[in-house]
Design a protein around this motif. Structure first.
Motif, PDB file in Angstrom:
ATOM      1  N   TYR A 230      20.943 -29.883  40.678  1.00  0.00           N
ATOM      2  CA  TYR A 230      21.271 -31.303  40.694  1.00  0.00           C
ATOM      3  C   TYR A 230      22.433 -31.547  39.748  1.00  0.00           C
TER       4      TYR A 230
ATOM      5  N   PRO B  49      23.803 -25.450  50.174  1.00  0.00           N
ATOM      6  CA  PRO B  49      22.450 -26.015  50.259  1.00  0.00           C
ATOM      7  C   PRO B  49      22.207 -26.635  51.629  1.00  0.00           C
TER       8      PRO B  49
ATOM      9  N   SER C  84      28.863 -27.789  51.965  1.00  0.00           N
ATOM     10  CA  SER C  84      27.683 -28.252  52.685  1.00  0.00           C
ATOM     11  C   SER C  84      28.075 -29.367  53.660  1.00  0.00           C
TER      12      SER C  84
ATOM     13  N   THR D 167      19.569 -28.738  52.430  1.00  0.00           N
ATOM     14  CA  THR D 167      19.049 -30.107  52.332  1.00  0.00           C
ATOM     15  C   THR D 167      19.559 -30.732  51.048  1.00  0.00           C
ATOM     16  N   MET D 168      20.133 -31.939  51.176  1.00  0.00           N
ATOM     17  CA  MET D 168      20.669 -32.655  50.011  1.00  0.00           C
ATOM     18  C   MET D 168      20.198 -34.102  50.036  1.00  0.00           C
TER      19      MET D 168
ATOM     20  N   THR E 269      23.101 -36.418  42.752  1.00  0.00           N
ATOM     21  CA  THR E 269      22.762 -35.663  43.954  1.00  0.00           C
ATOM     22  C   THR E 269      21.904 -34.479  43.563  1.00  0.00           C
TER      23      THR E 269
ATOM     24  N   TRP F 171      19.484 -30.990  45.505  1.00  0.00           N
ATOM     25  CA  TRP F 171      19.438 -30.198  46.732  1.00  0.00           C
ATOM     26  C   TRP F 171      18.389 -29.093  46.598  1.00  0.00           C
ATOM     27  N   THR F 172      18.040 -28.520  47.747  1.00  0.00           N
ATOM     28  CA  THR F 172      17.115 -27.386  47.737  1.00  0.00           C
ATOM     29  C   THR F 172      17.879 -26.136  47.302  1.00  0.00           C
TER      30      THR F 172
END
Length: 855
Positions: free
Chosen positions: A629, A572, A656, A574-575, A590, A592-593
């Motif tokens: 997520y 991913p 990531s 972006t997180m 968490t 993420w995209t």
């Protein structure tokens, strides 16, 4: 008038005439009054066309069909039919043509009249035969001696006769006719070529011509032949005039004693070799083409020089330019002249003089066949003249040695200039790695297969004849096809759907080609002159077979080694991560995209230090999930690094980028106080990873901050241990409160408060779902709850009463769930929390039920 009667609403009118327009009247009758009404016109079917005729148009092999106009017809359709094919044409007038017919067929022809609704009955039939077929299997037999050609073909029963036409190269037309399968054209003049065709004829109609067959008459007899004698080689040089129609010539010399010699030429001259000395020869010349040979020319005679000297001998040594000639001496011959003439280069003439029985002819060149004659004077055709002696000098060192790559053989094809005298050749190829390859051949060519790749070979050739072998030729270097590049590494670039290929250099390579072959056989490629290149356009999730081929500009290396790798998804990009308190415990959440790839699952991995102590390390991970997520419970005061991986059938991504955080601090420990209820000094031990400590006064109305800061102590007025608590905080949240205090007056534990009261004003984005119904169905529990605003899923936890570990943990996206396969007659407690992509609520109050007996 035509009529019909009916008791229903329809009837049929019999006996209508074709092509007529009728006025239709319907009358209703009751026996007393009749009611008539004319309400339409009725057109009967068109009449059949008459006088149908069919005429063959021979030149185009088509048929013209004509007929008389038919009453009631608006258009016509003419039909040609036989047992094999049928054709038709349509027309609004009384004729039409039918084209593209088959040859040699008989057809029935009929015509139909048409209007907007009906077709007439078929007309009377006419019959027609199409043009005869082209003759097949035409063969021309040239009758050379008779000056004629005989043309034949396969039988054709459809034809009455056949016409043969032969057109000469000057445009003259000759012909013959026949009722059978052959005919002859006679009295052909010499020296002409002809194109022959045949046509079939029936009723004056000709077929298309057969394919052209080429032939020719006999060439004309050569004229004005003459000859001159070469006394040195005892050969005769003949010349004559060109003959019309000749492609080659044959000259024959017949000696009185029966000896013959000849020569062949494509021009009007040639040399008749190896004539015997002192012999009278008769010469003539004949001309030939591909079909015939002419009669021979007029003859003429020529006598060769006399044979006065006996047999001579000649020998030469290897690597020497001397020819030693010896003979038996004759009386009254004080001086002998020896001549050596190159059979192909008359200007290469060597000689020596001797008064003895031998002489050395110097200056002989390698690789030449010489004719040697010994005479007693400078007149080579004098009476004292030996018969010619043939001798071959040693072969020359092979020249023009070339080596050409043979990619299929993984080697080379080596060739060199041919030799007239060499009987064998020996080739040696030596590589830099020490390999030696040899080849022996009787022609000027060798194939060297399966040479070592990437090697520079030094190639030389020597020639041999009888007992003489030349020195090796000047070495020629040849580099073999490059070796397969080794050390292939594939670096998949998931962000750009590409792969960077790198490898070790290959000796002799000028360019490299990288390939990626999918499981379906599709091929992607790149090329480079260095040791890396990038293949674009990989499909995320696909497996590829990567390999490299090297090229030197002519051949490619083998490609036996490959690397199987998948275009795995990227991690991913972006997180976001946050720490929240749920049921008094820190949870790391968490999200993420999602990765743009098919069938991707994700894995969250955490490495932490409990109490930020390098000696108390922890590793924890999620299971592979499809949703973007996950949340994991963590100990307080724990610093951790969090990463997320992606994977699908093509492989697993790299981790990531690392998210570095910590959980909320643990509650302060060993809180003590001094003083009294008016003023007290509180102190405590530092909580790991805490940056701020806060003292609160707690009441039913809430809690009020007394002091806050990084210090480990606080002065409190109106101090009451039962309504005071201390927390530790950092950037990620606030700990649970400490309620145990030690002092001069009190040493006790105050009552526990609800977890929601302990965390005070900590932000909760989602409400807590409430269980509205639990129904026992045998060994299953049906659970239903109210929906929570902004929640996308609900986490259901079922555990046996008083058990620590849960029995069932499920995430569902609706407001009910049935838990099956539980233990019968066992008490289970159910609790649930609401969740979405960024938050999770606290768990609801557990509700317990006892399962029934199994159904």
């Amino acid at each position: 008038m035509i009529q019909c009667d009916s008791n229903t609403t329809s009837c049929q009118l019999p006996g209508m005439n074709c092509g007529q327009l009728y006025n239709l009247t319907v009358t209703a009758q009751d026996g007393v009054c009749d009611n008539s009404k004319a309400y339409l016109n009725l057109q009967s079917a068109p009449c059949s066309p008459t006088s149908v005729r069919a005429s063959l148009l021979c030149s185009s092999n088509s048929v013209a069909v004509t007929w008389e106009r038919a009453s009631g017809a608006m258009s016509y359709r003419a039909v040609m039919v036989n047992e094999i094919h049928d054709f038709e044409c349509r027309s609004s007038v009384t004729h039409c043509d039918i084209d593209d017919l088959l040859c040699g067929q008989t057809y029935n022809v009929s015509v139909f009249g048409l209007d907007d609704f009906c077709t007439s009955v078929e007309s009377d039939r006419a019959y027609v035969r199409t043009a005869p077929c082209t003759p097949q299997d035409v063969v021309v037999d040239a009758q050379c001696e008779a000056g004629a050609i005989v043309v034949s073909w396969s039988p054709n029963p459809d034809a009455e006769s056949f016409q043969v036409e032969a057109i000469s190269n000057t445009g003259v037309r000759l012909a013959c006719a026949s009722n059978g399968t052959s005919c002859s054209i006679e009295n052909l003049p010499c020296g002409y070529s002809y194109n022959v065709t045949v046509v079939s004829i029936r009723d004056g109609c000709e077929s298309k011509p057969s394919p052209v067959v080429e032939t020719a008459s006999a060439p004309c007899v050569p004229r004005n032949p003459s000859a001159s004698l070469d006394c040195v080689t005892n050969s005769a040089w003949l010349i004559w005039d060109d003959s019309a129609g000749a492609l080659s010539y044959f000259a024959l010399a017949e000696g009185v004693g029966g000896h013959t010699s000849n020569c062949t030429s494509v021009s009007s001259q040639c040399a008749v070799p190896d004539l015997k000395c002192g012999t009278l020869y008769t010469f003539h010349v004949t001309a030939a083409n591909n079909y015939c040979t002419s009669n021979h020319s007029t003859t003429f005679q020529l006598e060769t020089g006399p044979c006065a000297l006996s047999e001579i001998s000649a020998e030469t040594q290897c690597h020497s330019d001397i020819i030693l000639v010896s003979w038996e001496m004759t009386e009254d011959s004080p001086l002998y002249l020896v001549t050596a003439e190159d059979d192909e280069d008359k200007d290469n003439l060597l000689s020596c003089n001797s008064s003895t029985s031998y002489c050395e002819v110097r200056g002989a060149r390698c690789g030449i066949e010489y004719s040697i004659i010994v005479s007693a004077s400078s007149d080579k055709c004098s009476s004292l003249r030996s018969p010619p002696k043939k001798i071959r000098t040693a072969p020359c060192v092979p020249s023009d040695v070339t080596a050409v790559a043979s990619c299929e053989e993984k080697g080379a094809v080596v060739s060199w200039a041919p030799s007239k005298v060499a009987t064998s050749f020996h080739l040696t190829a030596t590589a830099r790695d020490g390999e030696v390859r040899t080849c022996n051949n009787s022609v000027n060519r060798c194939v060297l297969p399966d040479l070592h790749c990437g090697q520079l070979y030094s190639i030389s050739v020597s020639a041999s004849s009888e007992n003489c072998t030349t020195q090796p030729s000047f070495p020629v270097d040849f580099r073999t096809a490059p070796c397969e590049p080794s050390g292939l590494e594939v670096d998949l670039q998931c962000e750009t759907n590409s792969a960077i290929l790198s490898w070790h250099p290959s000796e002799g390579s000028a360019q490299y080609f990288g390939f990626a072959q999918s499981e379906g056989g599709d091929m992607l490629r790149c090329n480079s002159t260095s040791t890396s290149c990038t293949i674009q356009g990989l499909e995320c999730g696909a497996m590829y077979n990567f390999f490299i081929e090297a090229s030197d500009g002519s051949c490619f290396s083998s490609s036996n080694s490959s690397v199987l790798a998948g275009a795995a998804p990227c991690p991913p990009a972006t997180m976001r991560t946050k720490v929240q308190m749920i049921d008094g415990a820190p949870w790391v959440r968490t999200w993420w995209t999602p990765v743009d790839c098919s069938n991707v699952t994700y894995l969250v991995e955490i490495e932490g230090r409990i109490q930020n102590n390098p000696q108390t390390l922890m590793e924890v991970s999620s299971y592979w999930v499809e949703r973007p997520y996950f949340e994991i419970p963590m100990p307080c005061s724990t610093a951790f690094n969090l990463t997320v991986r992606s994977r699908n059938s093509a492989g697993e991504s790299e981790p990531s980028h690392v998210v570095t955080m910590s959980t909320v601090p643990c509650p302060p420990q060993n809180v003590t106080y001094t003083g009294n209820s008016q003023v007290a000094e509180l102190s405590w031990e530092a909580s790991v990873l805490a940056t701020t400590y806060t003292v609160y006064k707690v009441s039913q109305a809430g809690r009020v901050e007394v002091c806050s800061g990084p210090e480990l102590s606080c002065t409190v007025t109106d101090f009451d241990p039962d309504s005071t608590e201390v927390t530790a905080s950092n950037a990620f949240g606030e700990s649970l409160p400490t309620t145990d205090f030690t002092g001069p007056v009190l040493n006790r534990r105050r009552r526990d408060l609800r977890a929601s009261e302990m965390i005070g004003s900590a932000e909760q984005n989602l409400g807590i779902p409430q269980i509205t119904k639990i129904k026992v169905i045998g060994d299953s529990l049906y659970v239903k709850w109210n929906l929570v605003k902004h929640a996308t899923e609900y986490r259901v936890i079922v555990h046996e009463k008083n058990a620590i570990q849960p029995t069932v943990v499920m995430t569902v996206d609706k407001d009910s769930y049935t838990v099956s396969d539980l233990k019968p007659r066992t008490s289970y407690c159910v609790k649930l929390s609401a969740t979405n992509i960024i938050s999770q609520s606290n768990f609801s109050t557990p509700v317990c039920r006892t399962t029934g007996p199994p159904e």
